[in-house]
Design an enzyme around this catalytic site. Structure first.
Site, PDB file in Angstrom:
ATOM      1  CE  LYS A 133      17.956  -8.601   4.476  1.00  0.00           C
ATOM      2  NZ  LYS A 133      18.137  -7.278   3.866  1.00  0.00           N
ATOM      3  CG  PHE A 176       7.574  -1.747 -13.157  1.00  0.00           C
ATOM      4  CD1 PHE A 176       7.510  -0.392 -12.880  1.00  0.00           C
ATOM      5  CD2 PHE A 176       8.333  -2.165 -14.239  1.00  0.00           C
ATOM      6  CE1 PHE A 176       8.188   0.537 -13.666  1.00  0.00           C
ATOM      7  CE2 PHE A 176       9.022  -1.255 -15.031  1.00  0.00           C
ATOM      8  CZ  PHE A 176       8.943   0.100 -14.741  1.00  0.00           C
ATOM      9  CB  CYS A 223       7.318   1.382  -3.065  1.00  0.00           C
ATOM     10  SG  CYS A 223       8.253  -0.142  -2.853  1.00  0.00           S
ATOM     11  CE  LYS A 250       0.680  -5.172  -1.674  1.00  0.00           C
ATOM     12  NZ  LYS A 250       0.927  -4.782  -3.030  1.00  0.00           N
TER      13      LYS A 250
HETATM   14  C1  UGA Z   1       4.154  -0.388  -5.417  1.00  0.00           C
HETATM   15  C2  UGA Z   1       3.776  -0.397  -6.910  1.00  0.00           C
HETATM   16  O1  UGA Z   1       2.401  -0.751  -7.053  1.00  0.00           O
HETATM   17  C3  UGA Z   1       4.651  -1.395  -7.684  1.00  0.00           C
HETATM   18  O2  UGA Z   1       4.345  -1.344  -9.063  1.00  0.00           O
HETATM   19  C4  UGA Z   1       6.118  -1.018  -7.473  1.00  0.00           C
HETATM   20  O3  UGA Z   1       6.982  -1.931  -8.127  1.00  0.00           O
HETATM   21  C5  UGA Z   1       6.417  -1.043  -5.978  1.00  0.00           C
HETATM   22  O4  UGA Z   1       5.540  -0.109  -5.299  1.00  0.00           O
HETATM   23  C6  UGA Z   1       7.857  -0.639  -5.795  1.00  0.00           C
HETATM   24  O5  UGA Z   1       8.175   0.539  -6.060  1.00  0.00           O
HETATM   25  O6  UGA Z   1       8.690  -1.482  -5.501  1.00  0.00           O
HETATM   26  P1  UGA Z   1       3.581  -1.990  -3.354  1.00  0.00           P
HETATM   27  O7  UGA Z   1       4.341  -1.018  -2.498  1.00  0.00           O
HETATM   28  O8  UGA Z   1       3.818  -3.450  -3.189  1.00  0.00           O
HETATM   29  O9  UGA Z   1       3.844  -1.677  -4.912  1.00  0.00           O
HETATM   30  O10 UGA Z   1       2.036  -1.735  -3.044  1.00  0.00           O
HETATM   31  P2  UGA Z   1       0.759  -1.284  -3.864  1.00  0.00           P
HETATM   32  O11 UGA Z   1      -0.010  -2.447  -4.303  1.00  0.00           O
HETATM   33  O12 UGA Z   1       1.119  -0.268  -4.861  1.00  0.00           O
HETATM   34  O13 UGA Z   1      -0.083  -0.577  -2.686  1.00  0.00           O
HETATM   35  C7  UGA Z   1       0.444   0.588  -2.054  1.00  0.00           C
HETATM   36  C8  UGA Z   1      -0.526   1.110  -1.035  1.00  0.00           C
HETATM   37  O14 UGA Z   1      -1.641   1.702  -1.681  1.00  0.00           O
HETATM   38  C9  UGA Z   1      -1.113   0.085  -0.064  1.00  0.00           C
HETATM   39  O15 UGA Z   1      -1.084   0.637   1.239  1.00  0.00           O
HETATM   40  C10 UGA Z   1      -2.531  -0.114  -0.541  1.00  0.00           C
HETATM   41  O16 UGA Z   1      -3.399  -0.465   0.501  1.00  0.00           O
HETATM   42  C11 UGA Z   1      -2.853   1.266  -1.089  1.00  0.00           C
HETATM   43  N1  UGA Z   1      -3.912   1.288  -2.121  1.00  0.00           N
HETATM   44  C12 UGA Z   1      -3.727   0.643  -3.301  1.00  0.00           C
HETATM   45  C13 UGA Z   1      -5.056   2.028  -1.915  1.00  0.00           C
HETATM   46  O17 UGA Z   1      -5.236   2.664  -0.846  1.00  0.00           O
HETATM   47  N2  UGA Z   1      -6.002   2.087  -2.903  1.00  0.00           N
HETATM   48  C14 UGA Z   1      -5.845   1.437  -4.075  1.00  0.00           C
HETATM   49  O18 UGA Z   1      -6.742   1.534  -4.933  1.00  0.00           O
HETATM   50  C15 UGA Z   1      -4.684   0.694  -4.279  1.00  0.00           C
END
Ligand code: UGA
Length: 435
Positions: free
Chosen positions: A35, A150, A261, A323
């Site tokens: 890394k 976040f 997460c 995602k």
């Molecule tokens: C998430 C949080 O959104 C961040 O704020 C946080 O900092 C991060 O975890 C962390 O703890 O480090 P992330 O894991 O990058 O971020 O992804 P998200 O954008 O939250 O999406 C999570 C999942 O939910 C994805 O699989 C996405 O497809 C799904 N999703 C999201 C849905 O199914 N519907 C929605 O309306 C939004």
């Protein structure tokens, strides 16, 4: 200011680059030699839009360096950010052993004036234990503050440089002052500062992720109802989202949430509440997890309804990352669906713009070209809503497949356009007539 960033995974690598972009002198530390070598060569070990370009810029300016252990130089840092992972243990709790190890490595190099800043996602109460551990190892009262992160994958750098809030928890308020100096540009640009006690700061992070997971599972529970009631969850989501108290963000129905997460954090939170003797307070989160997993199962049921026996049937899954704009496969709903279909005997082809190199799964056939992946398919499943799949030409796609049926696992396709090109469209939580 001089800063060390300990742990160079998603969080740490992004934070190191972001702090260097703010003008600080950054030393990133990770035990993983590959890394460190990769970062020194200007390569980000994962896909994150814009991060490689920003790394190249700060490397060229000499603002950041990477190494595998502490040195005289890192020991003189004003701030040491703890960014190591807290993966899920077998019992669902968060494994904080990497934090303990980071503290043990740092202790001999820590100066009493430096501030240790925790950024990892932790069970409430962890910071106090880490402070006690540091005190025991150093023999002085260390300065430790908690500053949860976040950022979202896909927009990580932007989230770091324009945070919607800066949360800082401290045992003694003055301990956080150097951190506020380091974040001065962000604060001046308008990011609100939320100063808290340490347990509240630790909780803000897991509570936020639990709430986001709850929103997604709420709309997916509505999808379950819509499916039997002949209703449309996409229209429902839009209609309830007009109420500003509810809002329309994070109410997108589909195959649910994954990633490194949300799934792990809700399980860790449940486990911590149980340890604290208040398990009942979060028992609803088990249901949130359950709803999320049922959506994946629903896609398997729909595939069986469509194809009958799955054995030998050719299925194409569009997108395997958890995602879009990420190559992260952790807890990916789409990947789990692809694996389950393959286990049931289907011949599964997966495609993804970025995530295929990280996928080593002998049951799945990996094809990077979308047209190639669609060729001869008897069922297509849209699992991850990458732009290239949203923009697919339904007419051209129809000419490639054997049977023009698509399950829209993310409710993003223009149903009318796909139908008029001759496709049968099946979606989660929607009643679509294909007559
Ligand atoms: C998430 C949080 O959104 C961040 O704020 C946080 O900092 C991060 O975890 C962390 O703890 O480090 P992330 O894991 O990058 O971020 O992804 P998200 O954008 O939250 O999406 C999570 C999942 O939910 C994805 O699989 C996405 O497809 C799904 N999703 C999201 C849905 O199914 N519907 C929605 O309306 C939004």
């Amino acid at each position: 200011m001089k800063i060390s960033v300990i742990g160079l995974g998603y969080l740490g690598a992004t934070h190191a680059v972001a702090m260097a972009k703010l003008g600080h002198e950054v030393i990133g530390i990770d035990k993983d030699v590959s890394k460190v070598e990769s970062l020194l060569a200007g390569k980000i070990p994962f896909f994150e839009p814009g991060l490689a370009e920003a790394l190249a810029e700060v490397l060229a300016q000499g603002k950041v360096q990477f190494q595998t252990s502490h040195s005289e130089s890192s020991a003189s840092a004003d701030l040491h950010f703890l960014c190591v992972g807290t993966p899920q243990a077998a019992d669902g709790s968060a494994n904080t052993s990497y934090l303990d190890a980071a503290i043990d490595d740092l202790a001999p190099h820590l100066s009493p004036s430096a501030v240790v800043v925790g950024k990892s996602t932790v069970p409430v109460g962890t910071a106090r234990k880490l402070r006690d551990r540091l005190q025991e190892k150093t023999g002085f009262e260390p300065k430790l503050v908690w500053n949860p992160e976040f950022l979202r994958e896909g927009t990580a750098l932007e989230d770091s440089l324009k945070p919607d809030r800066i949360v800082v928890g401290s045992f003694k308020k003055e301990d956080s002052f150097p951190l506020l100096v380091a974040y001065e540009k962000l604060l001046q640009a308008g990011s609100p500062l939320v100063e808290l006690d340490v347990p509240t700061a630790e909780l803000v992070k897991v509570a936020a992720n639990a709430f986001l997971a709850t929103k997604i599972s709420f709309i997916n529970a509505m999808a379950e109802i819509a499916e039997v009631a002949g209703a449309d969850v996409v229209a429902l989501s839009k209609a309830i989202g007009y109420d500003e108290r509810i809002g329309n963000k994070f109410l997108r129905s589909g195959i649910g949430f994954g990633g490194g997460c949300l799934p792990k954090d809700i399980r860790g939170f449940i486990s911590r509440a149980e340890e604290l003797g208040v398990g009942q307070a979060l028992s609803f989160l088990k249901e949130i997890d359950g709803i999320n997993n049922r959506r994946r199962q629903r896609v398997i049921e729909l595939a069986k309804q469509e194809l009958g026996e799955l054995s030998g049937q050719k299925i194409t899954v569009l997108g395997v990352s958890f995602k879009p704009n990420s190559d992260d496969l952790r807890e990916s709903p789409s990947l789990e669906i692809a694996r389950s279909l393959a286990q049931a005997g289907a011949v599964v082809t997966v495609t993804d713009p970025k995530a295929l190199p990280g996928l080593s799964d002998s049951q799945l056939s990996k094809v990077s070209d979308v047209d190639q992946a669609l060729r001869g398919s008897e069922l297509v499943i849209l699992g991850t809503e990458w732009d290239e799949y949203r923009r697919l030409d339904p007419l051209k796609s129809k000419s490639l497949v054997k049977s023009a049926t698509i399950i829209d696992g993310r409710n993003v396709l223009d149903v009318a356009a796909w139908q008029s090109a001759g496709w049968k469209v099946i979606a989660l939580g929607r009643t679509i007539s294909n007559d």
